[in-house]
Design an enzyme around this catalytic site. Structure first.
Site, PDB file in Angstrom:
ATOM      1  N   THR A  61      38.453  56.643  10.851  1.00 19.09           N
ATOM      2  CA  THR A  61      38.848  55.346  10.308  1.00 19.09           C
ATOM      3  C   THR A  61      37.760  54.310  10.545  1.00 19.09           C
ATOM      4  OG1 THR A  61      41.188  55.855  10.697  1.00 19.09           O
ATOM      5  CG2 THR A  61      40.613  53.546  10.376  1.00 19.09           C
ATOM      6  N   GLN A 106      43.761  56.069   5.394  1.00 17.94           N
ATOM      7  CA  GLN A 106      42.955  55.015   6.000  1.00 17.94           C
ATOM      8  C   GLN A 106      41.626  54.841   5.260  1.00 17.94           C
ATOM      9  OE1 GLN A 106      44.298  57.602   7.627  1.00 17.94           O
ATOM     10  NE2 GLN A 106      45.236  56.970   9.560  1.00 17.94           N
ATOM     11  N   GLN A 134      45.600  50.933   2.728  1.00 14.50           N
ATOM     12  CA  GLN A 134      45.902  51.135   4.142  1.00 14.50           C
ATOM     13  C   GLN A 134      44.680  50.757   4.973  1.00 14.50           C
ATOM     14  OE1 GLN A 134      47.516  54.966   5.117  1.00 14.50           O
ATOM     15  NE2 GLN A 134      47.443  54.636   7.314  1.00 14.50           N
ATOM     16  N   ASP A 135      44.895  49.886   5.981  1.00 14.33           N
ATOM     17  CA  ASP A 135      43.835  49.512   6.931  1.00 14.33           C
ATOM     18  C   ASP A 135      42.696  48.706   6.292  1.00 14.33           C
ATOM     19  OD1 ASP A 135      45.391  50.989   8.609  1.00 14.33           O
ATOM     20  OD2 ASP A 135      43.896  52.507   9.067  1.00 14.33           O
ATOM     21  N   ASP A 182      49.749  48.611   7.358  1.00 12.30           N
ATOM     22  CA  ASP A 182      48.999  48.178   8.555  1.00 12.30           C
ATOM     23  C   ASP A 182      47.652  47.575   8.162  1.00 12.30           C
ATOM     24  OD1 ASP A 182      51.094  49.442   9.913  1.00 12.30           O
ATOM     25  OD2 ASP A 182      49.973  51.296  10.163  1.00 12.30           O
ATOM     26  N   ARG A 184      54.145  45.859  13.142  1.00 11.37           N
ATOM     27  CA  ARG A 184      54.742  46.897  13.987  1.00 11.37           C
ATOM     28  C   ARG A 184      53.783  47.182  15.134  1.00 11.37           C
ATOM     29  NH1 ARG A 184      54.391  52.815  11.102  1.00 11.37           N
ATOM     30  NH2 ARG A 184      52.349  52.636  10.078  1.00 11.37           N
ATOM     31  N   TRP A 228      51.371  49.028  17.163  1.00 11.75           N
ATOM     32  CA  TRP A 228      50.473  50.184  17.175  1.00 11.75           C
ATOM     33  C   TRP A 228      50.281  50.701  18.598  1.00 11.75           C
ATOM     34  CZ3 TRP A 228      44.506  49.894  16.221  1.00 11.75           C
ATOM     35  CH2 TRP A 228      43.994  51.184  16.070  1.00 11.75           C
TER      36      TRP A 228
END
Length: 522
Positions: free
Chosen positions: A292, A322, A344-345, A366, A442, A444
């Site tokens: 990532t 990711q 994502q990310d 996220d 949320r 992590w």
């Protein structure tokens, strides 16, 4: 002779007892007091120590243990042979721990100058880098050598760094009055950091205007540089003294991966507008050996980085998992009036102190994550579709913060931001809002911290507000707070029980000046 010997014997016994008592009292401020006492009783602490000297010894011990870990990793690399995954992980660990060592050295240098905020920020980052290395090794733990290294990191290195960080937290509050030192606490336990620690100048960090470009990047000729990376490479190393290296990036689409390494300090990217100057890539974890961290289209480590008036994106798509657009490990970095696009990310706010001003950030899972102390001020945060079929549902999450230790100074602060969806996402949401759900965050990691202050939360935000990570993981240790928000998604009555309303008396804890020392940036 007998009387003199008896006096000296009593003196040394008394001094040794005081030495142990002083260490014991300082170590009560840590999460692992027994290992703290044992490790600091091995000759690192001077005779008749002050609490400050014990703190410095704890930081020195962390650096010593880091050196041992790097030695063990070099041995792993030597014997890895043709094991590609192990070789890649060991190399990445050594690079990551190099950053950790740099931050620990910096913290040791500034502690005597009473720059406790800087020392805490840098030690927080050092611990985060160590955690990242350990996490990587867990995926390749198939030899005894790796297992021993992981054991040393977990039980010795990271414990010693955490102990030093905890002592710093108490020292900042109580100075040398170590009898008042205590284990680190969080907002969930009724503790808020002290406020008013900045210069009080009212200074707000931002990208300077009116600077003359040191170099210009453009497409199609007419400039010395045709890629952003070559312009970065041209920047002098370790630029300081208030000087900046200003890179003007002319309108155009730059398909490249850009890296700003640790030595390239105070680099400034200035484009010709969002959507006009575009740096784009498509790296993602679905590609062989890609982490990532490595997927970032633009990845920055050098301190003092700034960017303004451009777009950075990762076009890997919602099915690629990711895929980072922008990653930052740059302390005192500013990203202003930029568009950051991914799925994502999208934004990996990895470590240290960061400010995002008047940015547009787009993603879905996220998509703002990391373990930095980051303030997002006046940003527009937009959820993008993950499912083009309106009958299918999904859970979208804005923030996934990764604080692993309660003494780390990290967290995400969203101030006067808007949380909404792109027009194509909102079309899906309006057709079936019960299956298209969006959450503010949320956890992590165990001590995740995210707060939304005076933001406009639109209708797409779930009444629950926040989403668990995995069962009840971190629900008793996280801090997710809200204050003074507006919009259809801001109603607190249906929020999960483990989120919080920030008390009025403590809202200033999360100001730009207090949370990331914005008054003191230069």
């Amino acid at each position: 002779m007998t009387s003199s010997f008896h006096f000296l014997f009593c003196f040394f016994i008394g001094a040794a007892a005081y030495h142990q008592t002083a260490i014991q009292e300082a170590c009560k401020a840590t999460r692992w007091p027994e290992s703290c006492q044992l490790s600091l009783s091995s000759g690192l602490v001077p005779a008749d120590p002050s609490p400050f000297q014990i703190l410095r010894s704890a930081l020195t011990l962390s650096s010593k243990n880091l050196g041992t870990t790097k030695f063990m990793l070099r041995a792993i690399l030597h014997y890895a042979g043709s094991n590609h995954n192990l070789t890649t992980t060991a190399k990445l660990c050594l690079q990551t721990l190099g950053n950790s060592a740099y931050r620990l050295r910096s913290a040791e240098e500034v502690l005597p100058r009473n720059r406790i905020k800087d020392a805490r920020a840098w030690t927080s980052a050092a611990l985060s880098y160590q955690f990242n290395c350990l996490s990587g090794l867990k995926k390749v733990n198939d030899t005894q050598m790796v297992g021993k290294t992981m054991l040393f990191m977990n039980n010795t290195l990271m414990t010693s760094t955490s102990n030093a960080l905890s002592m710093m937290m108490s020292y900042e509050d109580f100075g040398n009055r170590s009898r008042w030192w205590r284990t680190p606490r969080t907002e969930r336990e009724g503790f808020w950091e002290s406020v008013g620690g900045g210069s009080g100048s009212g200074h707000e960090p931002g990208v300077p205007t009116g600077l003359k470009a040191n170099v210009t990047v453009c497409k199609g000729g007419g400039c010395k540089y045709s890629t952003v990376q070559r312009a970065v490479n041209a920047a002098p190393d370790n630029l300081g003294g208030g000087r900046r290296f200003f890179i003007l990036i002319k309108e155009g689409v730059y398909e490249e991966t850009v890296r700003v390494p640790l030595a390239k300090r105070n680099v400034v990217f200035v484009g010709e507008g969002m959507g006009k100057t575009v740096i784009t890539g498509s790296l993602n974890v679905g590609q062989l050996g890609m982490t990532t961290y490595d997927t970032a289209t633009v990845g920055v480590v050098g301190d003092g980085f700034m960017a303004r008036d451009l777009t950075i994106q990762n076009t890997a798509g919602p099915d690629a998992q990711q895929a980072v657009a922008f990653r930052s490990d740059s302390d005192l970095s500013v990203v202003e009036n930029c568009e950051l696009i991914g799925n994502q990310d999208t934004v990996y706010a990895h470590s240290l102190r960061q400010l995002y001003k008047s940015c547009i950030i787009k993603g879905n899972v996220d998509f703002i994550f990391g373990n930095s102390a980051a303030v997002f001020h006046n940003c527009t945060i937009l959820v993008r579709p993950r499912q083009l079929d309106p009958e299918k549902g999904e859970n979208n999450v804005v923030a996934a913060h990764g604080r692993t230790d309660p003494a780390q100074t990290t967290g995400f602060v969203f101030h006067e931001c808007v949380v909404n969806g792109t027009e194509d996402y909102m079309q899906l949401f309006r057709k079936n809002p019960s299956v298209h759900r969006t959450f503010l965050g949320r956890p992590w990691k165990e001590f995740s911290r995210s707060v939304f202050v005076r933001c406009k939360l639109e209708a797409l935000v779930s009444p629950l507000g926040w989403m668990p990570w995995d069962g009840d993981f971190a629900l008793k240790t996280l801090y997710f707070g809200e204050f003074g928000n507006s919009g259809l998604g801001s109603n607190m009555s249906g929020r999960v029980m483990w989120s919080s309303q920030i008390p009025l008396d403590h809202v200033t804890t999360y100001s730009l000046q207090n949370f990331i020392q914005g008054d003191d940036w230069r």
